[in-house]
Enzyme design. Structure first.
Site, PDB file in Angstrom:
ATOM      1  CB  ALA A 105       5.774 101.374 104.379  1.00 27.93           C
ATOM      2  CE  LYS A 106      -0.932  98.884 100.339  1.00 25.74           C
ATOM      3  NZ  LYS A 106      -1.447  98.080 101.461  1.00 25.74           N
ATOM      4  N   GLY A 107       3.663 100.940  98.752  1.00 26.03           N
ATOM      5  CA  GLY A 107       4.310 101.400  97.539  1.00 26.03           C
ATOM      6  C   GLY A 107       3.578 100.899  96.319  1.00 26.03           C
TER       7      GLY A 107
END
Ligand code: GLU
Length: 420
Positions: A105-107
């Protein structure tokens, strides 16, 4: 540094090349070619002067078949859905290469953190965490630091998350975020972990190539967490730092720059520009530096069809995520420049994040010796898997790293099947 083109395009091209090479199952290929969830939130925050400003933030969850979604949060004006999608996908490959029981994931928030006070950054971070709500969680999706975020920001995320759940659950949820300050449940060694991993791999590569690190020269792009730690740890191997570039400019010194002294200078001056013991050079001169090793540790798309030809090094060790595009890769191969690809090379950060997560779950505290020894072991066995895959498939190291990751993911999908 170069402007922005689609980063996700690089992921697609890298993925397709490796999927073709390993003959990836067509159904698994369809699944991995898409992200699982893409969350976009817009939220208001009160500024110090009483004004309300709106922010746009992202969390993309690419895949969780190997374990909970995992990956950092970046604060940068160029953050957009294309970039976060690419970074989330790279996290899935990274965990799979290292053999971590984690997904990808990444944000991030689209903002320039230098334009906000510490109080404003705290309110922005807390409101972002609140807006994410149940989309993150200690056994579901675990954020961490990335570009322009640090342990203080992780502490605010922790505190906000814990404040919004029931009092009874609080003590068992410290692993909702990693990269925390040590006193707030962080792991010793997490701060230097990405740079430490880069250096372990450079040392291992040097051993394989019978290349002497003492006296070798290197230069680094980016002097944040990854660039500065890599530079400082390579100094311990007796290698000579000859150039550094960051968002403020680039500097060079034939005699060598002291990585620790430069680190102190950057802490008080906000960047490398004006460092009195180095000579200012432009971006092209910087990339053309005569040296043995180049460590890109800043943003994506730095080594491209336009710039890769300038490099004169023996090895590129990717501290950053996605610093090389597909055209850049082709040129590196033509020039015979060796590559430690990002999903292998910079995996030390998420690996020690995994150790932090485990320590929190078990209420343990490991010492630095234990953290470093475990990190070394996982990084070196991943290096050997990738090196062996490059030989077996007669391919470049990036494609080999993908081959290792994709084969592992394919195996798990085959075992589990597709519901219903
Ligand atoms: N942001 C780092 C990366 O790109 C670390 C992620 C983590 O620790 O979860 O690998």
């Amino acid at each position: 540094m170069a402007g922005k083109t689609s980063v996700y395009r690089n992921v697609e091209q890298q993925f397709n090349k490796a999927a073709d090479l390993v003959g990836l199952d067509p159904d698994v290929r369809k699944i991995l070619a898409r992200t699982k969830n893409e969350i976009i939130v817009n939220f208001p925050v009160i500024m110090d002067d009483g004004r309300v400003e709106m922010f746009t933030a992202y969390r993309v969850q690419h895949n969780d078949v190997l374990g909970p979604f995992k990956g950092g949060l970046r604060y940068h004006p160029l953050v957009d859905i294309d970039e976060v999608r690419a970074l989330a996908t790279w996290m899935t490959w990274k965990s799979a290469v290292i053999n971590l029981p984690l997904g990808g994931a990444k944000g991030g928030i689209q903002l320039d953190p230098s334009k906000y006070s510490s109080d404003e950054l705290e309110r922005i971070t807390r409101r972002f965490t609140f807006a994410l709500g149940d989309n993150i969680g200690p056994e579901y999706d675990i954020p961490a630091p990335d570009v322009n975020t640090n342990s203080q920001i992780m502490a605010w995320i922790l505190d906000t998350y814990l404040s919004t759940i029931s009092a009874k659950e609080r003590q068992s949820c410290f692993h909702v975020v990693t990269g925390k300050p040590i006193q707030s449940g962080g792991s010793i060694g997490r701060d230097k972990a990405t740079g430490q991993g880069v250096v372990y791999l450079i040392e291992r590569w040097a051993k394989d190539e019978r290349f002497d690190l003492p006296g070798a020269s290197y230069f680094v792009q980016g002097y944040g967490n990854v660039g500065s730690w890599t530079a400082r740890l390579l100094k311990g191997d007796g290698a000579k730092l000859v150039a550094v570039e960051d968002a403020t400019g680039a500097i060079f010194s034939q005699e060598g720059l002291d990585a620790d002294d430069l680190y102190e200078y950057c802490a008080s001056h906000g960047g490398v520009s004006g460092y009195p013991k180095g000579k200012a050079v432009d971006h092209e001169q910087f990339l053309g530096t005569e040296a043995d090793i180049f460590v890109p540790a800043a943003m994506e798309n730095q080594i491209t069809g336009d710039t890769a030809g300038l490099l004169k090094v023996k090895l590129v060790a990717e501290g950053a995520n996605g610093p090389t595009d597909i055209e850049g890769d082709g040129i590196l191969q033509e020039k015979g420049i060796a590559l430690l690809p990002d999903i292998l090379c910079n995996a030390g950060g998420v690996t020690v994040s995994y150790f932090e997560w485990l320590q929190n779950k078990r209420s343990e505290f490991w010492d630095l010796e234990e953290v470093d020894a475990k990190l070394h072991k996982l990084m070196i066995s991943a290096y050997e898997r990738v090196r062996d895959a490059a030989k077996r498939y007669q391919t470049d190291w990036r494609t080999a790293a993908y081959a290792v990751a994709l084969s592992r993911l394919e195996k798990v999908y085959k075992e589990r099947g597709i519901f219903p």
